[in-house]
Each structure stands twice: as C-alpha cells, then as structure tokens.
Write a protein that holds these residues in place. Structure first.
Motif, short mmCIF file in Angstrom:
data_model
loop_
_atom_site.label_atom_id
_atom_site.label_comp_id
_atom_site.label_asym_id
_atom_site.label_seq_id
_atom_site.Cartn_x
_atom_site.Cartn_y
_atom_site.Cartn_z
N LEU A 128 0.82 -1.21 0.00
CA LEU A 128 0.00 0.00 0.00
C LEU A 128 0.86 1.26 0.00
O LEU A 128 0.60 2.21 -0.75
CB LEU A 128 -0.93 -0.01 1.21
N ASN A 129 1.89 1.28 0.83
CA ASN A 129 2.72 2.48 0.93
C ASN A 129 3.63 2.65 -0.27
O ASN A 129 3.83 3.77 -0.75
CB ASN A 129 3.52 2.43 2.23
N ALA A 130 4.18 1.56 -0.77
CA ALA A 130 5.06 1.66 -1.94
C ALA A 130 4.30 2.15 -3.16
O ALA A 130 4.84 2.89 -4.00
CB ALA A 130 5.71 0.31 -2.23
N PHE A 131 3.01 1.76 -3.28
CA PHE A 131 2.21 2.11 -4.44
C PHE A 131 1.36 3.36 -4.21
O PHE A 131 0.64 3.78 -5.11
CB PHE A 131 1.30 0.95 -4.84
N GLY A 132 1.39 3.92 -3.01
CA GLY A 132 0.61 5.12 -2.72
C GLY A 132 -0.89 4.89 -2.66
O GLY A 132 -1.68 5.75 -3.07
N ILE A 133 -1.31 3.74 -2.11
CA ILE A 133 -2.73 3.40 -2.02
C ILE A 133 -3.24 3.71 -0.62
O ILE A 133 -2.67 3.25 0.37
CB ILE A 133 -2.94 1.90 -2.33
N GLY A 134 -4.29 4.51 -0.53
CA GLY A 134 -4.88 4.89 0.74
C GLY A 134 -6.39 4.70 0.72
O GLY A 134 -6.94 4.03 -0.17
N PRO A 135 -7.10 5.33 1.67
CA PRO A 135 -8.55 5.11 1.81
C PRO A 135 -9.38 5.65 0.65
O PRO A 135 -10.56 5.30 0.56
CB PRO A 135 -8.89 5.79 3.13
N ARG A 136 -8.81 6.45 -0.22
CA ARG A 136 -9.58 6.88 -1.39
C ARG A 136 -9.87 5.69 -2.30
O ARG A 136 -10.97 5.57 -2.86
CB ARG A 136 -8.81 7.95 -2.17
N LEU A 137 -8.91 4.78 -2.43
CA LEU A 137 -9.07 3.63 -3.30
C LEU A 137 -9.46 2.36 -2.55
O LEU A 137 -10.13 1.49 -3.12
CB LEU A 137 -7.75 3.38 -4.06
N VAL A 138 -9.05 2.24 -1.29
CA VAL A 138 -9.36 1.07 -0.46
C VAL A 138 -9.89 1.59 0.87
O VAL A 138 -9.14 2.14 1.67
CB VAL A 138 -8.13 0.17 -0.26
N ALA A 173 -0.57 4.18 5.12
CA ALA A 173 -1.76 4.19 4.26
C ALA A 173 -2.99 4.72 4.98
O ALA A 173 -3.91 5.25 4.36
CB ALA A 173 -2.04 2.79 3.74
N ARG A 174 -3.05 4.56 6.31
CA ARG A 174 -4.14 5.06 7.16
C ARG A 174 -5.51 4.49 6.77
O ARG A 174 -6.53 5.17 6.88
CB ARG A 174 -4.18 6.60 7.13
N ILE A 175 -5.53 3.26 6.34
CA ILE A 175 -6.79 2.58 6.05
C ILE A 175 -7.32 1.97 7.35
O ILE A 175 -6.58 1.26 8.05
CB ILE A 175 -6.57 1.49 4.99
N PRO A 176 -8.58 2.24 7.73
CA PRO A 176 -9.13 1.70 8.99
C PRO A 176 -9.24 0.18 8.95
O PRO A 176 -9.68 -0.40 7.96
CB PRO A 176 -10.51 2.35 9.09
N ILE A 177 -8.87 -0.45 10.05
CA ILE A 177 -8.97 -1.90 10.19
C ILE A 177 -10.23 -2.22 10.99
O ILE A 177 -10.42 -1.71 12.10
CB ILE A 177 -7.74 -2.49 10.90
#
Length: 412
Positions: free
Chosen positions: A324-334, A352-356
């Motif tokens: 997630l961090n290497a590809f720049g994926i955060g809660p906008r996409l996931v 990434a700050r995606i809620p678990i």
C-alpha cells in the motif's frame, strides 16, 4: 553499508520502496492526526556473498516488544506446523527425553503441535503480549530476544536441545551472528536446527516484493544461508522449499559430519546458479517487474473508483503495508481492511491510514484486495458465498488477477 553476513562493503541497492513507517506499528484512532516516523525501505545485493538485505535497521526493541501478529489465527499455518512437527519427530526419532526450542515462538502455535509426542518444550519470544497467550496455552516461554546470552540461560535451565526451530523469524534478526552463536551453544552434538524462512528464489519468481519490510532484514538463498552458517562452524545438510508463505526455504543445519549431506543441497545449489540468483542483473529485473505490477494495480483500482465501486482489503498483514505504501494506495481507493485478529481492530494501517475493522462489521464491498495472498486458497473456500453473490478478489501477487465465482471449482 556493511553486509549483515560477510561484513563486505560491496552492497548495491536495486529497489527503493520509498520511506515507510514500521509496518506492524498500527495507528490507534487517537493518533490518527499525527504522522508516524518513516524510515528508508531499500533492498540491496552483496556482491561478495550474494545476500539480499535492507539497508536500514529499526531497533528490534521498537518492533518486537509488543506485537500484533499471532500465528494461531490462520488455519493454514496451524496445519503446516502440525504436519512439520510430526515429520521432524519421526525423522529424528524424538521422544520425551528430547528438548525442542523454538526461536521467536510467538503464541506457541508450533510448540503446541509437539504436545502429543511428549517432547520437552521451550519457546523464546520477546513480545510480552503474545508470551502471555503462549503461557496460557501451557507452552513454557522465555520472554527475551534469542541470542548467545539467552541460549546460555536456556541451556542452564533445560539442558541442550535436540531440535531448535525458527519459522518466519530468521530474517528478522538484528543480532544475527549472536543468534547463530546461541544455536551453536544450545544444540546437542547430533542435534538439528531447522529454519524456515521466506525463500528469496520464490520472491523473485513471484514478484513478491511485499515481503520486503523493516522487520525482514535479510532475504536468503541457500548460497547466502550456507555462507552465514559456515562462519560459525555449522553446515546445511538438507534443504527443501515448503509451500507456506508463498514458498519458504526449509534448511536442516547441524555440526559438520553429524548428518550426511543430501543430494537436495547439491541440486538446489545448481538450480540457484542456473537461475542467476547470485547475479545483480536478476535483481534489477525483479525491480522492473515490481514497477509493472504497480502500474497495473493502480490502473485497476482507479478504474473501479471511477465506476463508483467499493474495494476493501482482505486482511491487514505486514506485507500489505509495504504494498500500500510503496504504491501510494490509501482510503480513497481502499476504504477498509477486514481482519480476524482482534489485536488489530479499530486501528489504522500505518502510512496508508486505512481503517482496520472486524470481518463482517461493515457491508461487503464490490471487491476485496487480498493482501495476504499467500493464504488465497483458504480465503476462497471461506468466501465462496461472497463470490457467488457477485463479489470479487483482487490478487496482486504473483501476478495481478481478479477472481470471481466463474473461476471457482464446481462445488462437489
């Protein structure tokens, strides 16, 4: 930098996964507005001994004194340890007089599998929170980092070990040479050290870059592992690749001459040579494959976002934070990460700050991004109804694919 195995200075970087936070330092909600520390995450190749390693070390006390991972939450892993324990007991004729010591024993999942055979057991685990789980399950556990000093303590307490094991921990070791000295101290003259570590060859073939994170300091081939043990008067006498974690190297190690060296060792040496695992160009190609995967996955997620589709992560493993961090994926996409492990509920994936969230606590998404791709067969069996109701699994490794009900085997 100096090589972690041979102390050589000719370590050349080949993959930069950007500055990242510690993957298992999950963020509690009250700290969500603060940026956590980030550290370089870069992999390099030693031209002298061929070890692949990262060039930055976060102190082990920061990473492992309190730990959110527990081995017993995955049925696949429990069954793997059950089968491995039975195999080792039979192969080496172990019985109630023998001591087995597990390095980085976590919640005692592997050591519990020796209970039917009556072996004496001792776990060594630095994370106090999971030591409590192990002891509650009846597994004697020393709450320390394993090193030469701890080995002396265990030997004085329990005597020498017939079998020492380490699974999924050997590439974590900041005190690498002290650990191997400890194994030499603790092992009986005819004893065996069995190590299972994610195999660098499998990582290359599967483009499994997400297995690179700050806890994993070293990434072994047989060749680099043999270089390490030879420095301490040990030899690898048998080797295989077991399927757990997407392909793990299982090496059986002892004192020279104590066990005959199998043909499997010679075969793997030749295979690694043929596949170029000892050449820098192989790793440059690996890095290029990572960038191609990044482009393909981001294109897919952006397209789904534009179509108004929801995507959640299936699990929140350490390797997922790398991807997630290497590809720049955060809660906008996931939007969420669905988990079974209660130690992770209510927290955020670092960086990434995606809620678990707990599995089943939020409506199912249109698709799950499967971060723990190494357990995909277990997940497909568990989520068959979800897929049959129109859901999908996005599996990023070893190659990007989208699995739907049409891809499932017909129910018996």
């Amino acid at each position: 930098m100096a090589c972690r195995v041979c102390d050589g200075r000719d370590v050349e970087l080949f993959l930069d996964l950007t500055d990242q936070p510690h993957c298992n330092r999950l963020i509690p909600p009250e700290l969500a507005d603060r940026r956590e520390p980030h550290f370089p995450l870069r992999a390099g190749f030693c031209h002298d001994c061929t070890l692949v390693q990262i060039d930055h070390t976060i102190p082990k006390e920061s990473m492992f004194s309190d730990y959110p991972y527990v081995s017993g939450t995955t049925k696949t892993l429990v069954e793997h340890f059950r089968q491995t324990a039975a195999r080792l007991v039979e192969r080496y004729g172990l019985g109630p007089q023998d001591l087995v010591v597990d390095i980085g024993s976590n919640d005692g999942t592997w050591l519990r599998q020796y209970e039917p055979f009556g072996l004496r057991r001792c776990g060594v685990e630095p994370a106090s929170n999971v030591v409590e789980l192990a002891r509650a399950a009846g597994v004697p556990t020393v709450n320390r980092f394993f090193n030469a000093e701890t080995a002396e303590l265990v030997r004085a307490q329990d005597g020498p070990a017939s079998l020492i094991t380490a699974a999924g921990v050997f590439f974590h070791l900041e005190e690498l040479h002290s650990v191997v000295k400890g194994i030499v101290t603790l092992l009986k003259p005819d004893g065996v050290f069995v190590v299972q570590a994610i195999y660098l060859g499998g990582m290359i073939e599967n483009t499994a870059f997400d297995q690179i994170y700050h806890e994993h300091l070293c990434y072994y081939t047989l060749r680099s592992l043999e270089q390490l043990f030879a420095r301490h008067g040990l030899e690898v006498f048998d080797v295989s690749v077991v399927p757990v974690h997407g392909g793990s190297l299982e090496a059986h190690v002892g004192f020279p001459g104590a066990h005959p060296v199998s043909d499997a060792v010679r075969r793997m040496r030749a295979d690694e040579e043929a596949r170029g695992y000892g050449t820098f160009e192989t790793y440059l190609g690996f890095a290029e494959n990572v960038r191609r995967l990044q482009s393909a996955l981001l294109d897919l997620l952006e397209r789904m976002h534009a179509e108004g589709k929801t995507v959640h992560a299936y699990g929140a493993p350490a390797k997922g934070a790398t991807l997630l961090n290497a590809f720049g994926i955060g809660p906008r996409l996931v939007q969420y990460a669905a988990e079974k492990n209660p130690l992770k509920f209510g927290r955020l994936i670092p960086g990434a700050r995606i809620p678990i969230v707990e599995e089943g606590s939020v409506p199912a998404p249109d698709a799950y991004l499967v971060l723990a791709w190494n357990f995909i067969d277990e997940f497909l069996a568990r989520e068959r109804r979800y897929l049959e109701n129109g859901g999908a699994f996005i599996v990023p490794v070893p190659e990007l694919k989208v699995i739907t009900a049409a891809d499932l085997p017909k129910a018996a």
